[in-house]
Design a protein around this motif. Structure first.
Motif, short mmCIF file in Angstrom:
data_model
loop_
_atom_site.label_atom_id
_atom_site.label_comp_id
_atom_site.label_asym_id
_atom_site.label_seq_id
_atom_site.Cartn_x
_atom_site.Cartn_y
_atom_site.Cartn_z
N ALA A 9 35.38 36.28 47.55
CA ALA A 9 35.42 37.08 46.31
C ALA A 9 34.63 36.36 45.22
CB ALA A 9 36.86 37.32 45.88
N GLY A 10 34.79 35.03 45.15
CA GLY A 10 34.02 34.26 44.17
C GLY A 10 32.53 34.34 44.42
N ALA A 11 32.12 34.27 45.70
CA ALA A 11 30.69 34.38 46.04
C ALA A 11 30.16 35.76 45.66
CB ALA A 11 30.49 34.13 47.53
N ALA A 12 30.98 36.80 45.87
CA ALA A 12 30.56 38.16 45.51
C ALA A 12 30.36 38.28 44.00
CB ALA A 12 31.59 39.18 46.00
N LEU A 46 42.05 34.64 41.05
CA LEU A 46 41.63 34.40 39.66
C LEU A 46 40.72 33.18 39.57
CD1 LEU A 46 45.05 35.08 37.91
CD2 LEU A 46 43.00 36.50 37.75
N VAL A 47 41.09 32.10 40.23
CA VAL A 47 40.30 30.86 40.15
C VAL A 47 38.93 31.04 40.79
CG1 VAL A 47 40.16 28.47 40.98
CG2 VAL A 47 42.28 29.31 39.95
N TRP A 48 38.89 31.58 42.00
CA TRP A 48 37.62 31.70 42.71
C TRP A 48 36.67 32.71 42.06
CZ3 TRP A 48 35.29 28.51 45.85
CH2 TRP A 48 36.06 27.57 46.53
N GLY A 136 35.42 33.38 28.76
CA GLY A 136 35.13 34.83 28.76
C GLY A 136 35.27 35.45 30.13
N SER A 137 34.76 34.74 31.15
CA SER A 137 34.85 35.26 32.52
C SER A 137 36.28 35.28 33.02
CB SER A 137 34.00 34.40 33.46
OG SER A 137 32.64 34.44 33.09
N ALA A 138 37.05 34.24 32.69
CA ALA A 138 38.45 34.19 33.13
C ALA A 138 39.24 35.36 32.53
CB ALA A 138 39.08 32.86 32.72
N PHE A 144 41.00 42.60 35.43
CA PHE A 144 40.74 43.46 36.58
C PHE A 144 41.49 43.03 37.83
CE2 PHE A 144 37.35 44.48 33.72
CZ PHE A 144 37.33 45.86 33.81
N VAL A 145 41.58 41.72 38.05
CA VAL A 145 42.30 41.24 39.23
C VAL A 145 43.79 41.60 39.11
CG1 VAL A 145 43.04 39.18 40.50
CG2 VAL A 145 40.66 39.40 39.78
N ILE A 146 44.37 41.36 37.94
CA ILE A 146 45.78 41.67 37.74
C ILE A 146 46.03 43.18 37.79
CG2 ILE A 146 47.68 41.56 36.08
CD1 ILE A 146 46.58 38.74 35.33
#
Length: 195
Positions: A9-12, A46-48, A136-138, A144-146
């Motif tokens: 997901a992080g790579a995407a 969230l982290v990745w 900002g990204s977090a 959206f993730v939540i």
């Protein structure tokens, strides 16, 4: 998403920064949904995804730094209807408002990716750039993730709602571009090339 896991997901999301047509508004809620089904932990999602966003933004920062002011001015000088003075005004604006632009730009479709380039061109402090990008990204990713996590199998409702927001932003950008072109073509002396 289950096969890719949280690092995938992080790579995407990193790729989404480099190729804006890949929509984070689909990737992020889907990661949240996958977490709700036990395919990954919510914290890992969230982290990745935040790591991916920062890596993608940092690569674009590097592109801007590599491009530099002189090359950017040379390119602008060759573009129709664009003057080097336009780029200089944009640089001055970025030097005054760059921190806000980097932080809030992470929450605006398309600009989320593009804002890293002027940060690199103007050589914004890398630690400051990385801090603002991470924050900002977090924030953007967490929303959206939540949402995808809480909506579960209805995660696609997030993309429907954000689609309206994204289309509104793109419509405003399209109108601004049209207004800019009309202004440049219609103003007196438009036929003369000035730098």
């Amino acid at each position: 998403m289950e096969a890719l896991g949280a690092p995938g997901a992080g790579a995407a999301i990193a790729l989404e920064n480099l190729f804006p047509p890949l929509p984070s508004e689909v990737i992020l809620p889907l990661a949240g949904f996958t977490a709700s089904q036990g395919g990954m932990s919510l914290a890992a999602a969230l982290v990745w995804t935040t790591i991916g966003a920062v890596v993608g933004a940092w690569l674009l920062y590097g592109l801007g730094a590599l491009l530099g002011r002189e090359r950017l001015h040379a390119i602008a000088g060759r573009l129709p209807l664009v003057k080097v003075s336009d780029i200089e005004k944009t640089e001055r604006w970025f030097e005054r408002h760059g921190a806000k632009a980097v932080f809030f730009g992470r929450m605006i479709p398309v600009f989320r990716s593009l804002i890293s380039v002027p940060a690199g061109v103007t050589r914004m402090s890398q630690p400051m750039f990385l801090l603002l990008t991470t924050l900002g990204s977090a924030l953007w990713n967490a929303i959206f993730v939540i949402a995808g996590y809480r909506l579960g199998e209805n995660w696609e409702r997030v993309t429907d709602l954000v689609g309206v927001y994204s289309k509104g932003i793109l419509a405003v950008v399209a109108l601004a571009v049209v207004a800019f072109v009309v202004y440049r073509v219609m103003r007196p002396g438009a036929g003369k090339r000035r730098v």
